[in-house]
Design a protein around this motif. Structure first.
Motif, PDB file in Angstrom:
ATOM      1  N   LEU A 220     -12.693   9.273   4.774  1.00  0.00           N
ATOM      2  CA  LEU A 220     -12.071   8.363   3.991  1.00  0.00           C
ATOM      3  C   LEU A 220     -10.286   7.696   4.670  1.00  0.00           C
ATOM      4  CD1 LEU A 220     -12.315   9.095   0.318  1.00  0.00           C
ATOM      5  CD2 LEU A 220     -13.886   8.368   1.909  1.00  0.00           C
ATOM      6  N   TYR A 221     -10.091   8.996   5.442  1.00  0.00           N
ATOM      7  CA  TYR A 221      -8.751   8.801   6.623  1.00  0.00           C
ATOM      8  C   TYR A 221      -8.191   7.619   7.741  1.00  0.00           C
ATOM      9  CZ  TYR A 221      -4.572   9.361   9.094  1.00  0.00           C
ATOM     10  OH  TYR A 221      -3.294   9.951   9.850  1.00  0.00           O
ATOM     11  N   LYS A 222      -9.603   8.125   8.406  1.00  0.00           N
ATOM     12  CA  LYS A 222      -9.950   7.057   9.298  1.00  0.00           C
ATOM     13  C   LYS A 222     -10.612   5.902   8.456  1.00  0.00           C
ATOM     14  CE  LYS A 222      -9.450   9.238  13.023  1.00  0.00           C
ATOM     15  NZ  LYS A 222      -8.307   8.570  13.214  1.00  0.00           N
ATOM     16  N   GLN A 223     -11.593   5.932   7.698  1.00  0.00           N
ATOM     17  CA  GLN A 223     -12.337   4.956   7.143  1.00  0.00           C
ATOM     18  C   GLN A 223     -10.557   3.603   6.788  1.00  0.00           C
ATOM     19  OE1 GLN A 223     -14.234   4.829   3.684  1.00  0.00           O
ATOM     20  NE2 GLN A 223     -16.298   5.279   4.986  1.00  0.00           N
ATOM     21  N   GLN A 224      -9.553   4.163   6.833  1.00  0.00           N
ATOM     22  CA  GLN A 224      -8.285   2.975   5.734  1.00  0.00           C
ATOM     23  C   GLN A 224      -7.696   2.494   8.008  1.00  0.00           C
ATOM     24  OE1 GLN A 224      -5.703   4.674   3.250  1.00  0.00           O
ATOM     25  NE2 GLN A 224      -7.375   5.935   2.586  1.00  0.00           N
ATOM     26  N   GLY A 225      -8.554   3.555   8.780  1.00  0.00           N
ATOM     27  CA  GLY A 225      -8.176   3.023  10.122  1.00  0.00           C
ATOM     28  C   GLY A 225      -6.582   3.844  10.679  1.00  0.00           C
ATOM     29  N   ALA A 241       1.124   8.721   6.566  1.00  0.00           N
ATOM     30  CA  ALA A 241       1.054  10.042   5.063  1.00  0.00           C
ATOM     31  C   ALA A 241       0.395   9.189   4.401  1.00  0.00           C
ATOM     32  CB  ALA A 241       2.679   9.803   5.058  1.00  0.00           C
ATOM     33  N   ASP A 242       0.797   7.699   4.745  1.00  0.00           N
ATOM     34  CA  ASP A 242       0.166   6.863   2.976  1.00  0.00           C
ATOM     35  C   ASP A 242      -1.071   6.556   3.313  1.00  0.00           C
ATOM     36  OD1 ASP A 242       2.937   5.799   2.443  1.00  0.00           O
ATOM     37  OD2 ASP A 242       3.098   4.192   3.440  1.00  0.00           O
ATOM     38  N   LYS A 243      -1.897   6.560   3.793  1.00  0.00           N
ATOM     39  CA  LYS A 243      -2.907   7.112   4.249  1.00  0.00           C
ATOM     40  C   LYS A 243      -3.836   7.962   3.783  1.00  0.00           C
ATOM     41  CE  LYS A 243      -3.244   3.094   7.270  1.00  0.00           C
ATOM     42  NZ  LYS A 243      -3.285   2.453   9.106  1.00  0.00           N
ATOM     43  N   ALA A 244      -3.092   8.805   3.922  1.00  0.00           N
ATOM     44  CA  ALA A 244      -3.542  10.788   4.015  1.00  0.00           C
ATOM     45  C   ALA A 244      -2.694  10.493   3.078  1.00  0.00           C
ATOM     46  CB  ALA A 244      -2.625  11.561   5.055  1.00  0.00           C
ATOM     47  N   ALA A 245      -2.629  10.042   2.272  1.00  0.00           N
ATOM     48  CA  ALA A 245      -2.516  10.685   0.331  1.00  0.00           C
ATOM     49  C   ALA A 245      -3.408   9.760  -0.137  1.00  0.00           C
ATOM     50  CB  ALA A 245      -0.512  10.714   0.351  1.00  0.00           C
TER      51      ALA A 245
END
Lengths: 430, 294
Positions: A220-225, A241-245
């Motif tokens: 899911l982290y990678k799906q947001q690039g 941090a934002d995408k990971a969270a």
């Protein structure tokens, strides 16, 4: 005098017991490959009749182990010049043994990990890199040099129980789940399952800690690039941090909303026994589900929750560790073997793995196996991490530890990610 | 005469030699090597460079190290007294004249023959939620509502209780045997005299049995403290050191540093620190025992 001696003995005992607890893996494990090499001291291809014996260390057990044995037997039969000798090691101690053995020059001729460059012998062995899946191959290239031969990829995918989905009215005419590929879509899908199915059924059979939730988080982290958690030069932690969270928060919700049975001791069994509507795990489970009587299941790539398709995955790769003699004939024979294994990926795919050569996927033998074709496309969207000698230390010691707290709802996603950053840095700096 | 003794010594040495060689190669030599490693940056593969006392300095500032030491110490505090009390109670039960004497002896000792992996996996099956033995029992007797589960291995405090209980069950047999044999060494006439003087059971226990066991108690305490301090595998298998390393003992941290993080130098330094800690503990205890004995 006697008592004094007694104390000394106790002191030595204390020390020796501790050391035996900590120095176990340091012994010399090599040597197995010192055995006969049929006289090809000179470089170049072996003359007719000369047989090259190669030692091969593997870490496969169960179905994988049997499939690898079948491949080796077939290879030995079809290649009279080369004999592969398989040494099976425990997965848990494999890398420790390999590192130690390679370190003192006693490593095997063929192994499974990243150790040495291959380009110099690839041509001679007739390896055409162009026949490999580009995405998988790229993960094994460092600074433009090939370091390993990928024989498969085993990504995280989604499995569903057809009967339960039908009961909940979520199975389409085509036998595929009715599921909108979005964050809300997947949540709605799960809550419908929760409403429509008896309470004894878990909508989402899943682990509550460690590897599989980590794999979903990475996807899911990678799906947001999201970029890799470490920088290209491997010097600093640079987790987004934002995408990971956001990814962690989405998964945390799945636990909090009760779609996943909390701390399920064995989610494989939950899914296998028909007590879980969907599950997500590596493709290696395909073989297991197939052999389960009465389990009517389907397989598909994990849904696109965020912007782009991406999933966690890894590859089994064959490598040629540095050895003392560096015999070119052996190297060439070893690479011939690696390429042959990739060419015959349909045998290896029995466990569920996706072959590394697109040509194998076109083979009738592969197509005849059910389920696999439903997820082969995932090979192109597997998001690999930057190659690093510390990748799994970073994963286990710095990331998974905090994610587990998020899944248990003891830590907010933002807090967990903030704590990861320095921890990753600490692992890198060591 | 002198010659004969010399011959006897040489003969003894000959018989000791096989063990001595193994002992030197696999115990004494690694000990010396470990000390050397602790002054280097040393990976699994090779010696990298001399760093002097850097590893030791790092250790003093490493909070993960000290919390791991504390976790091992906590386990000592939790397990040692419980282990001794339980062993005495079990020995008292098995020492009574009863038809079940043999049965008690074997049952109490039996778990000790299991290997740590087997015992720990049994521990997992006992403490896991939904299908674990303990939660099922609690559901059965109604102490735990049907829709609730206790996650023994996921909460720090509960995990300590689970690990301690498992270890008690698994290893108490050894201490029990030591106590039982010590009890059987207490001469019967002492008890007889006490009874003639009108002592009751509790007086006999507190004034005779327990004091007569003090020698073995000292030995057991020392062995138990060392054994508990070295706790590793049952915790590793049951909780993995989690949640958030809150149950990670020092041996696990040393092992992780050496073989997971590939840093044998630092791991050796920590091993030597642990050695010093245990040495000080043992020396203190030795001194305490001797002072009382004098």
């Amino acid at each position: 005098m006697k008592r004094r001696f007694g104390f000394l003995v106790a002191a030595v005992l204390v020390l020796s017991m501790m050391l035996s607890a900590c120095s176990g893996g340091n012994s010399n494990n090599g040597g197995a490959n010192e055995a006969a090499n049929g006289g090809s001291e000179n470089n170049g291809a072996p003359a007719a009749g000369e047989k090259i014996t190669l030692s091969y260390w593997t870490l496969f057990s169960g179905g994988d182990g049997e499939n690898m044995d079948a491949l080796i037997a077939e290879f030995n039969k079809t290649h009279p010049n080369i004999e592969i000798k398989n040494t099976k090691l425990e997965w848990a101690e494999y890398y420790t043994k390999l590192i130690t053995a390679v370190g003192n020059g006693n490593g095997p001729d063929i192994g499974i990990s990243h150790v040495t460059g291959l380009d110099d012998v690839a041509d001679a062995a007739g390896v055409d890199w162009g026949t490999y899946n580009e995405n998988l191959l790229n993960a094994t290239v460092v600074d433009g040099k090939h370091y390993a031969v990928p024989i498969d990829t085993h990504p995280l995918i989604m499995y569903y129980n057809k009967k339960l989905l039908r009961d909940a009215g979520l199975l389409g005419e085509d036998g595929k789940p009715v599921l909108e590929q979005s964050a809300d879509g997947f949540t709605t899908f799960l809550s419908t399952l929760k409403e429509k199915l008896p309470s004894s059924v878990t909508p989402f059979a899943f682990e509550s800690k460690d590897q599989d939730p980590y794999r979903l988080w990475w996807s899911l982290y990678k799906q947001q690039g999201g970029n890799d958690v470490i920088s290209e030069d491997q010097k600093s932690a640079e987790i987004d941090a934002d995408k990971a969270a956001k990814a962690a928060g989405y998964i945390q919700d799945l636990y909090v909303k009760g779609f996943i049975k909390k701390n399920d001791p064995d989610f494989y069994k939950t899914f296998q026994s028909g007590a879980g509507a969907i599950t997500m795990t590596g493709v290696w489970a395909t073989g297991t589900w197939e052999s389960t009587k009465g389990l009517e299941f389907g397989a598909m790539p994990i849904p696109k929750i965020f912007d782009q398709e991406a999933t966690w995955g890894d590859s089994h790769t064959i490598v040629l560790p540095v050895t003392k003699d560096e015999d070119p004939a052996k190297r060439q024979a070893a690479l011939t073997f690696a390429n042959w294994v990739a060419d015959n990926g349909q045998i290896w795919a029995k466990a569920g793995h996706i072959p590394s050569k697109p040509a194998v996927i076109e083979k009738q033998e592969f197509k005849d196996m059910p389920y696999r074709s439903d997820y082969v496309a995932v090979a192109d969207t597997v998001a690999f991490g930057n190659p690093s000698t510390k990748s799994w230390q970073i994963r286990d010691l710095a990331i998974v530890k905090y994610l587990n707290e998020v899944w248990a709802n003891k830590m907010t996603p933002a807090d967990a990610i903030a704590k990861m950053q320095p921890e990753i840095q600490k692992v890198i700096d060591q | 005469m002198q010659m004969n003794r010399w011959r006897a010594d040489a003969q003894a040495l000959l018989f000791l030699l096989p063990f001595l060689v193994v002992y030197v190669v696999f115990t004494i030599w690694p000990m010396i090597k470990g000390l050397e490693m602790s002054f280097y940056k040393w990976t699994l593969i090779k010696k990298m460079k001399y760093v002097g006392l850097d590893n030791y300095n790092q250790m003093l500032q490493d909070t993960a190290f000290w919390s791991a030491v504390w976790h091992s110490l906590l386990f000592v505090i939790l397990s040692t007294p419980a282990m001794i009390v339980l062993a005495i109670v079990l020995a008292l039960i098995a020492n009574r004249r009863s038809r079940l004497q043999k049965f008690y002896r074997s049952v109490f000792f039996l778990p000790s023959i299991l290997s740590v992996a087997v015992a720990s996996f049994l521990g997992l099956f006992i403490f896991q939620p939904y299908t674990g033995l303990l939660n099922t029992l609690l559901h059965l007797i109604g102490l735990l509502p049907d829709n609730k589960e206790i996650f023994w291995l996921n909460e720090t405090n509960l995990a300590w209780i689970a690990v301690t209980l498992l270890t008690l069950w698994w290893t108490v047999g050894f201490n029990f045997i030591l106590y039982l044999s010590a009890m059987q060494d207490i001469p019967e006439d002492v008890y007889e005299a006490a009874r003639l003087d009108g002592a009751n059971d509790s007086q006999i226990f507190w004034r005779i049995t327990l004091p007569m066991l003090s020698g073995i108690t000292k030995t057991i305490t020392m062995l138990q403290i060392i054994a508990s301090f070295k706790v590793f595998l049952q915790i590793y298998i049951m909780t993995g050191g989690g949640p958030l390393d809150q149950t990670r003992p020092i041996i696990q941290y040393i092992w992780q540093t050496g073989f997971r993080e590939n840093n044998l130098g630092y791991a050796s330094a920590m091993s030597y620190m642990l050695f010093v800690i245990l040495l000080v503990l043992s020396a203190f205890q030795y001194w305490l025992n001797n002072r009382k004995g004098a």
